[in-house]
Each structure stands twice: as structure tokens, then as C-alpha cells.
Design a protein around this motif. Structure first.
Motif, short mmCIF file in Angstrom:
data_model
loop_
_atom_site.label_atom_id
_atom_site.label_comp_id
_atom_site.label_asym_id
_atom_site.label_seq_id
_atom_site.Cartn_x
_atom_site.Cartn_y
_atom_site.Cartn_z
N PRO A 129 -5.56 4.99 4.95
CA PRO A 129 -5.06 4.02 3.96
C PRO A 129 -5.26 4.52 2.53
O PRO A 129 -6.38 4.88 2.15
N SER B 163 -4.42 -0.68 -0.06
CA SER B 163 -4.63 -1.80 0.85
C SER B 163 -4.40 -3.12 0.12
O SER B 163 -5.03 -3.37 -0.92
N ARG C 162 -4.96 -6.93 0.64
CA ARG C 162 -5.79 -7.72 1.54
C ARG C 162 -5.68 -9.22 1.24
O ARG C 162 -6.20 -9.68 0.22
N ASP D 135 -0.80 -9.11 3.68
CA ASP D 135 -1.79 -8.14 4.13
C ASP D 135 -1.07 -6.93 4.73
O ASP D 135 -0.36 -7.07 5.72
N GLU E 229 -1.11 -2.14 4.61
CA GLU E 229 -1.63 -0.88 4.07
C GLU E 229 -0.50 0.12 3.86
O GLU E 229 0.50 0.10 4.58
N ARG F 7 -0.22 4.17 3.91
CA ARG F 7 -1.01 5.32 4.35
C ARG F 7 -0.62 6.58 3.59
O ARG F 7 0.55 6.80 3.28
N VAL G 38 -6.56 -6.02 -3.98
CA VAL G 38 -5.78 -4.81 -3.79
C VAL G 38 -6.69 -3.64 -4.08
O VAL G 38 -7.32 -3.58 -5.15
N GLU G 39 -6.78 -2.69 -3.15
CA GLU G 39 -7.61 -1.49 -3.33
C GLU G 39 -6.72 -0.26 -3.26
O GLU G 39 -5.80 -0.19 -2.43
N ARG H 72 -10.95 -0.80 -6.50
CA ARG H 72 -10.29 -2.09 -6.61
C ARG H 72 -9.35 -2.10 -7.81
O ARG H 72 -9.70 -1.66 -8.90
#
Length: 313
Positions: A59, A62, A64, A80, A82, A84, A117-118, A123
Motif C-alpha cells: 500500500p 490508504s 481509511r 475505504d 488502498e 498499491r 488518509v495515509e 498521515r
């Protein structure tokens, strides 16, 4: 919904006296070709592709459980998914599904009501757009956001400025670092113009370029920021079939250079032909996720696009 983004105006651009001539731009492109020592633009750009913390397939971004409310309107509802590293992920859905709103959350235009959101281990929520750009996320827009009174070359150099370290004083005094960064910016612009199919057009004002060329120029400017993740918001809008074919190949080439791509697009033929995975939104919620073949047959997706109940799809 509110929109914090602003369109650049002519007040932000240099006067005609500061704009390089077509001859000067062509000379810069020749110098760039000589400096790369025979490498193709793709080879040059691959050498400068950014490195990420996330290994291929892991990922990179992400999203979330992200919810975004505007008063009583829920624009995103527990989204939600990801993205990649090294893939092309398409974010699709009917009009009003929340796709561009999701882009705006990822790029710092909107702060989510809840969720996080990461990106590449950090973050993003609450960070300013220019900081997020420096972290490695670049985007294009539904409505083209070029500097119309700047040349194609200058527009790309604006993107390259995201990683320049020269201070205002250094630029005013023309210190050596400023000179090096200016030369590097022109070289990058020349390489990117050739890469997106605009070789020899660097000296033309952005507003004078045909619509399709402006779209490609916006992609080149985004690539100039050396993004780890390139977000394309409806890049095929207004394109004819031949232009869409060229765009599809360009997106693949960008991925092959080491960039991860997140794509919003309504043209399903293009999406199915280029995406590794697809996430589908409807009314701000994720309703499906998977490879193109699986999404094509999903009854929930068919129902969302055709406007019929799932059991009738």
C-alpha cells in the motif's frame, strides 16, 4: 459544495518581455538532448523517478473509513480503499458519486470529517496542498488549470519548482544554486514535452495549444513535481478515439517509469484497458473493488450505471 481551489490569472504570470522566444526554447531543448547523452526521454525520466518507502505491490496510499460532510450533505460515507505501489487504480462511479471529492480529500483541498488518509507511511489529513505535493502526490483537474499566459515550458517549470531549494534572496542574487536549478528545470521541461508528445512546442503559450495538447501539458506539469502518486481526474474528457488510444499508452508509460497512478475516468473502455484494479463509488460509498473483469460483471456496478435494481441487472 465549496471549492478551495483557484484558477491562476494573468496577474500571476510573467510579462511578454520575460517570456523566452520560441528560438530560445528550441535551443534549450537541444541542450537538454545533448546533456542526456543519447538517452530517450523515458530513460531520463526513469532515472529521476521517486523512491518510496512502500515496496512494489505494498500500500502506497490508504483511505481509511473517510467521511466528509457539507452541512447535511454526506459527500463521502466511510470510504475505504488502498492504492498499491506500481499499479494503475481506477476510481469510477456515476456522476455525483464522490470521486473528485475523494481526490480533494487526498490532496488537502478538503479535510475529512472523520477517518484518515495515509501516504507512504505518513498521515495526510490536515496537511496543506503544497506540502502534500512535496510529499509526492500530484494531480490534474477536470477543468484544465494551466497558466494560460505562460509558455508550455514555463508551465512545466512551475511544477519542477516544487522541489527547488533556492531562497527568494538566492534567486534575486542569481546564486549558483539558482542557476543550476533553473537549468535543471528547463532540461526536465524539454524531456517531459517530448515524453507527452509536445516536442518543439515549449515556446508556445499554453492558451494557444489545442485542447488535447493542453491536457497532455497538464500531465507533464504534474510529472515535473516527481510524484510517487499521479492522480488524473478525467484526463480523457473531450478526447476523440485516437487521442484516447494515445492517452491510454501514455498512462501505461508513466506507470512503467515507476509512478503509481490513480485514475478517475468515465470512459469505461479506457478504464478497462488500462487499470490493474478498480474501485467503484456510488452516492459517496464504495460498492465494489476488484480487477476489471470482475467489476465488469458485478451486478451492483451494473445497477449503479444503468439505474436499475441489483436483482434486475
Amino acid at each position: 459544495m465549496p471549492d478551495d481551489e483557484t484558477t491562476p490569472t494573468s496577474e500571476d504570470t510573467p510579462t511578454s518581455e520575460e517570456t523566452p522566444t520560441a528560438k530560445e526554447t528550441a535551443a534549450a531543448e537541444e541542450i537538454a538532448a545533448e546533456e542526456r547523452g543519447g538517452d530517450s526521454p523515458a530513460e531520463f525520466l526513469a532515472e529521476t523517478a521517486p523512491e518510496t518507502v512502500a515496496p512494489p505491490g505494498a500500500p502506497l496510499l490508504s483511505v481509511r473509513d473517510v467521511t466528509l460532510r457539507f452541512g447535511g450533505v454526506v459527500a463521502l460515507d466511510g470510504v475505504d480503499f488502498e492504492v498499491r505501489t506500481g499499479e494503475i487504480l481506477a476510481l469510477i462511479g456515476p456522476n455525483g458519486a464522490g470521486k473528485t471529492t475523494c481526490f480533494n480529500v487526498m490532496t488537502g483541498v478538503y479535510k475529512p470529517t472523520s477517518g484518515r488518509v495515509e501516504f507512504d507511511g505518513e498521515r495526510l489529513s490536515g496537511r496543506k496542498p503544497h506540502i502534500i505535493t512535496r510529499m509526492g502526490i500530484a494531480r490534474t483537474f477536470q477543468n484544465i488549470r494551466l497558466f494560460p499566459e505562460m509558455t508550455a515550458e514555463e508551465n512545466i517549470m512551475v511544477g519542477a519548482d516544487a522541489h527547488h531549494k533556492t531562497s527568494v534572496i538566492g534567486a534575486l542574487l542569481h546564486l549558483p544554486r539558482h542557476g543550476r536549478e533553473e537549468r535543471d528545470g528547463r532540461r526536465t521541461a524539454a524531456e517531459l514535452l517530448e515524453f507527452v508528445g509536445l516536442e518543439g512546442r515549449g515556446g508556445e503559450l499554453a492558451r494557444n495549444l489545442p485542447y488535447g495538447d493542453q491536457r497532455r501539458l497538464e500531465i507533464a506539469r504534474a510529472l515535473a513535481t516527481r510524484p510517487k502518486l499521479l492522480c488524473l481526474d478525467e484526463p480523457a474528457a473531450g478526447f476523440n478515439p485516437a487521442e484516447k488510444e494515445r492517452l491510454q499508452q501514455l498512462i501505461r508509460d508513466i506507470r512503467d517509469l515507476g509512478h503509481t497512478v490513480l485514475l478517475i475516468e468515465h470512459d469505461m473502455r479506457l478504464v478497462m484497458g488500462v487499470a490493474d484494479r478498480i474501485v467503484v463509488l456510488e452516492f459517496g460509498q464504495k460498492i465494489a473493488e476488484g480487477p476489471p473483469a470482475e467489476i465488469r460483471e458485478d451486478p451492483r456496478v451494473i445497477a449503479a450505471y444503468l439505474g436499475v435494481p441489483e436483482d434486475a441487472a
